[in-house]
Design a protein around this motif. Sequence first.
Motif, short mmCIF file in Angstrom:
data_model
loop_
_atom_site.label_atom_id
_atom_site.label_comp_id
_atom_site.label_asym_id
_atom_site.label_seq_id
_atom_site.Cartn_x
_atom_site.Cartn_y
_atom_site.Cartn_z
N MET A 161 -69.12 23.97 -37.78
CA MET A 161 -67.97 23.11 -37.69
C MET A 161 -67.34 22.92 -39.06
SD MET A 161 -69.38 20.40 -34.89
CE MET A 161 -67.85 19.86 -34.19
N GLN A 162 -68.20 22.84 -40.09
CA GLN A 162 -67.68 22.70 -41.44
C GLN A 162 -66.86 23.93 -41.83
OE1 GLN A 162 -66.61 20.61 -44.03
NE2 GLN A 162 -68.65 19.71 -44.01
N GLN A 163 -67.36 25.11 -41.46
CA GLN A 163 -66.62 26.34 -41.78
C GLN A 163 -65.26 26.35 -41.11
OE1 GLN A 163 -67.22 29.28 -43.84
NE2 GLN A 163 -65.06 29.21 -43.36
N ALA A 164 -65.19 25.94 -39.86
CA ALA A 164 -63.90 25.89 -39.16
C ALA A 164 -62.96 24.91 -39.85
CB ALA A 164 -64.10 25.49 -37.70
N TYR A 165 -63.50 23.76 -40.28
CA TYR A 165 -62.68 22.76 -40.97
C TYR A 165 -62.17 23.31 -42.29
CZ TYR A 165 -61.16 18.23 -42.74
OH TYR A 165 -60.40 17.20 -43.22
N ILE A 166 -63.05 23.99 -43.04
CA ILE A 166 -62.65 24.59 -44.32
C ILE A 166 -61.56 25.63 -44.08
CG2 ILE A 166 -63.43 26.11 -46.19
CD1 ILE A 166 -66.19 24.64 -45.94
N SER A 167 -61.73 26.45 -43.06
CA SER A 167 -60.73 27.49 -42.76
C SER A 167 -59.37 26.90 -42.42
CB SER A 167 -61.21 28.36 -41.60
OG SER A 167 -62.37 29.07 -41.96
N GLU A 168 -59.37 25.79 -41.70
CA GLU A 168 -58.11 25.18 -41.29
C GLU A 168 -57.48 24.30 -42.36
OE1 GLU A 168 -58.52 23.14 -37.58
OE2 GLU A 168 -59.35 24.89 -36.58
N ASP A 169 -58.31 23.56 -43.10
CA ASP A 169 -57.80 22.55 -44.02
C ASP A 169 -57.93 22.93 -45.49
OD1 ASP A 169 -56.86 19.56 -43.84
OD2 ASP A 169 -58.30 19.63 -45.50
N GLY A 170 -58.83 23.86 -45.80
CA GLY A 170 -59.04 24.25 -47.19
C GLY A 170 -59.89 23.27 -47.97
N SER A 171 -60.48 22.30 -47.29
CA SER A 171 -61.33 21.31 -47.96
C SER A 171 -62.57 21.06 -47.10
CB SER A 171 -60.56 20.01 -48.17
OG SER A 171 -60.13 19.48 -46.94
N ILE A 172 -63.54 20.35 -47.68
CA ILE A 172 -64.73 19.97 -46.92
C ILE A 172 -64.51 18.57 -46.34
CG2 ILE A 172 -66.29 21.45 -48.22
CD1 ILE A 172 -67.22 18.97 -49.80
N GLY A 173 -65.18 18.29 -45.25
CA GLY A 173 -65.01 16.99 -44.60
C GLY A 173 -66.31 16.36 -44.19
N THR A 174 -66.26 15.07 -43.96
CA THR A 174 -67.42 14.33 -43.47
C THR A 174 -67.70 14.74 -42.03
OG1 THR A 174 -66.05 12.55 -42.62
CG2 THR A 174 -66.80 12.35 -44.91
N TRP A 175 -68.85 14.30 -41.52
CA TRP A 175 -69.16 14.59 -40.12
C TRP A 175 -68.05 14.09 -39.22
CZ3 TRP A 175 -74.97 13.10 -39.08
CH2 TRP A 175 -75.81 14.00 -39.77
N ALA A 176 -67.54 12.90 -39.46
CA ALA A 176 -66.49 12.33 -38.61
C ALA A 176 -65.24 13.20 -38.66
CB ALA A 176 -66.17 10.91 -39.05
N LEU A 177 -64.87 13.68 -39.84
CA LEU A 177 -63.66 14.50 -39.97
C LEU A 177 -63.80 15.85 -39.27
CD1 LEU A 177 -62.56 13.88 -43.67
CD2 LEU A 177 -61.30 13.27 -41.60
N ILE A 178 -64.99 16.45 -39.32
CA ILE A 178 -65.15 17.78 -38.73
C ILE A 178 -65.56 17.71 -37.26
CG2 ILE A 178 -65.70 18.79 -40.98
CD1 ILE A 178 -68.63 19.06 -40.03
N GLY A 179 -65.80 16.49 -36.75
CA GLY A 179 -66.14 16.34 -35.34
C GLY A 179 -67.60 16.58 -35.02
N TYR A 180 -68.50 16.38 -36.00
CA TYR A 180 -69.93 16.62 -35.79
C TYR A 180 -70.66 15.31 -35.56
CZ TYR A 180 -74.77 17.97 -36.77
OH TYR A 180 -76.12 18.17 -36.68
N LYS A 181 -71.61 15.33 -34.66
CA LYS A 181 -72.54 14.22 -34.45
C LYS A 181 -73.93 14.81 -34.45
CE LYS A 181 -69.81 11.03 -31.71
NZ LYS A 181 -69.75 10.29 -30.45
#
Length: 119
Positions: free
Chosen positions: A1-21
């Motif tokens: 999920m982090q990789q998908a977030y990085i690919s879309e946003d160009g940054s890293i995100g918290t669990w809440a931002l990337i949709g992970y639980k």
Amino acid sequence: MQQAYISEDGSIGTWALIGYKGPGNVTATSSKTTNFSYTDGVEAKADLPEQDKIGWTAENNVQLNDCGAKSKWTIAMKKAAASSGNAAAGDAIFTAKVGGDQGDAGCTALTPSFDKIGK
């Protein structure tokens, strides 16, 4: 999920931002089961780091066979260097480890392919 977030946003995100639980009893930055505690290593949305940044940690709460309690499984991430061949903007390198720099054979036996994450 982090990789998908990085690919879309160009940054890293918290669990809440990337949709992970994480599994089990969940808070915004951690979760816990009988055997493991999981922790989000990203405090806030940030640029993809140049050096390894631990983004996910699992720690066993109890001894598991030859794997002592409080051993850690981690996934670190960093920006792929432009010199690494065909690295494009937003490409990340993920490094999964069990135990410290020397590893932990008793824990590695429980998850023999964990270090293949991101490869």
